[in-house]
Design an enzyme around this catalytic site. Structure first.
Site, PDB file in Angstrom:
ATOM      1  N   ARG A 230       0.869  -1.172   0.000  1.00 19.39           N
ATOM      2  CA  ARG A 230       0.000   0.000   0.000  1.00 19.39           C
ATOM      3  C   ARG A 230       0.911   1.229   0.000  1.00 19.39           C
ATOM      4  NH1 ARG A 230      -2.299  -3.409   4.105  1.00 19.39           N
ATOM      5  NH2 ARG A 230      -4.412  -4.126   3.577  1.00 19.39           N
ATOM      6  N   LYS A 255      -2.540  -1.484   7.965  1.00 20.77           N
ATOM      7  CA  LYS A 255      -3.983  -1.344   8.118  1.00 20.77           C
ATOM      8  C   LYS A 255      -4.511  -2.373   9.105  1.00 20.77           C
ATOM      9  CE  LYS A 255      -8.137  -0.849   5.285  1.00 20.77           C
ATOM     10  NZ  LYS A 255      -8.679  -0.920   3.910  1.00 20.77           N
ATOM     11  N   HIS A 319      -2.069   1.856  -6.038  1.00 18.23           N
ATOM     12  CA  HIS A 319      -2.879   0.676  -5.709  1.00 18.23           C
ATOM     13  C   HIS A 319      -3.093  -0.216  -6.934  1.00 18.23           C
ATOM     14  CE1 HIS A 319      -4.536  -0.542  -1.886  1.00 18.23           C
ATOM     15  NE2 HIS A 319      -5.526  -1.142  -2.506  1.00 18.23           N
TER      16      HIS A 319
END
Length: 387
Positions: A230, A255, A319
């Protein structure tokens, strides 16, 4: 002796703030320099680069353009600051009881160890909801929730993901403040949009990398793809988390506050070694000109620029490279459970979306039109043989 290009710095009030407008004739070197300056942005409206007008930013600009350009900052020093006023911050119209309640809700989320961004988002959304009615909260029912969503989220065309966030925040608020007459079980989140991810082919990936001349940019693009990172993981990656001997990168507190290990490609090791010896980063693998983390916006900008060089006529983001990494692993026969682990997905359902974009199995499926025509041809051949 080669004449240096001229960069003109001037004052401008833009996006409700005092900015330094950075003007010069098109120059690839100067553009690459500005991409590495944290806070520097390109504006289609101004048709130039700009950065917030602060003494520190002015100092950085003189530093990065030293020996690269002649800087004309006469406008900055000869003119006083434009008399634009910053807009006043809107003060919510809340009763003291509701203010205290929201402050306690904020502390409640802190105690639950949610990330700061989640705490801020949830608190703001509940504050909007409480202000909308600004009455005794005990009187609010599920009907009022529906009316609020219709009047605010639907009419203002907010995204489905924002509405889902609000419902999640409200579910937590109901648990925190059980005096509400809201039935938690009846609070339903709208279904997510299931859009297929944009994916580049392996040939397009290699073309993008080979058409990126800047070593730092090339290393970033290669790492994003080869490890499926990411953008937040990339810019927060520290040198101490990279182990070239074991060919591993330790992604920390990503995350969902999860750690994971990803493998480094053999072909990436010489590139990252050359990059390290050339740029000599101190803490983070990729750092801005003034130290600290690299700008995510800069990464997006140079990826877009190099896609044009590679003649890739599609929207490519950091992404997109992560999506491509996952899809290519799946096409190469890697088990979906391993891909889930490499990507750091909490749920297998998130990873399963890549099964819809892999080409290997899809290309093997015969189209019913082709099958029908083939059957007809076979039937005609059989009839001719018999006649």
């Amino acid at each position: 002796m080669q004449t240096l290009p001229t960069v003109t710095l001037s004052r401008v009030y833009f996006k409700k703030a005092h900015q330094i407008k950075i003007s010069f004739k098109y120059n690839d070197i100067l553009i690459d320099i500005l991409r590495d300056v944290p806070g520097a942005m390109w504006s289609k409206t101004l048709k130039s680069w700009y950065i917030k007008n602060t003494p520190n930013h002015l100092k950085i600009l003189f530093k990065v353009f030293k020996n690269q350009a002649t800087v004309n900052a006469k406008d900055l020093f000869d003119q006083s600051m434009p008399m634009h006023q910053y807009p006043e911050r809107r003060i919510r119209q809340l009763s003291q009881n509701n203010k205290d309640l929201l402050n306690n809700f904020y502390k409640y989320l802190k105690g639950k160890r949610y990330s700061q961004s989640t705490i801020d988002t949830y608190t703001q959304q509940i504050a909007d909801f409480v202000e909308y009615y600004n009455t005794t909260l005990d009187q609010i029912t599920n009907k009022e929730v529906e009316l609020f969503i219709e009047d605010v989220y639907i009419k203002r065309n907010y995204s489905i993901s924002t509405q889902r966030q609000f419902v999640s925040a409200l579910k937590l608020f109901v648990v925190f403040y059980p005096k509400l007459n809201i039935n938690n079980l009846q609070l339903a989140r709208p279904n997510k949009s299931r859009k297929l991810p944009n994916v580049l082919s392996q040939t397009e990936i290699l073309s993008l990398i080979s058409n990126t001349s800047n070593l730092k940019h090339k290393t970033i693009i290669t790492l994003l793809y080869s490890c499926g990172l990411r953008i937040s993981e990339l810019i927060n990656l520290k040198l101490k988390d990279i182990n070239l001997n074991r060919k591993q990168i330790h992604i920390k507190s990503s995350k969902g506050r999860k750690d994971r290990l990803v493998s480094i490609a053999d072909h990436f090791i010489p590139m990252v070694t050359e990059y390290y010896l050339s740029y000599k980063p101190e803490t983070y693998l990729f750092e801005g000109n003034n130290g600290g983390t690299y700008s995510a916006q800069s990464v997006r900008q140079f990826i877009s620029k190099n896609c044009k060089k590679a003649n890739l006529n599609k929207v490519v983001t950091p992404h997109t490279l992560r999506h491509s990494y996952a899809t290519h692993l799946l096409e190469n026969g890697v088990d979906i459970r391993y891909i889930q682990s490499l990507l750091g997905h909490a749920k297998p359902e998130t990873t399963m979306i890549y099964t819809h974009v892999q080409r290997k199995d899809l290309m093997a499926i015969s189209n019913p039109l082709d099958l029908a025509i083939q059957k007809l041809k076979n039937s005609e051949k059989t009839t001719k043989k018999l006649s």
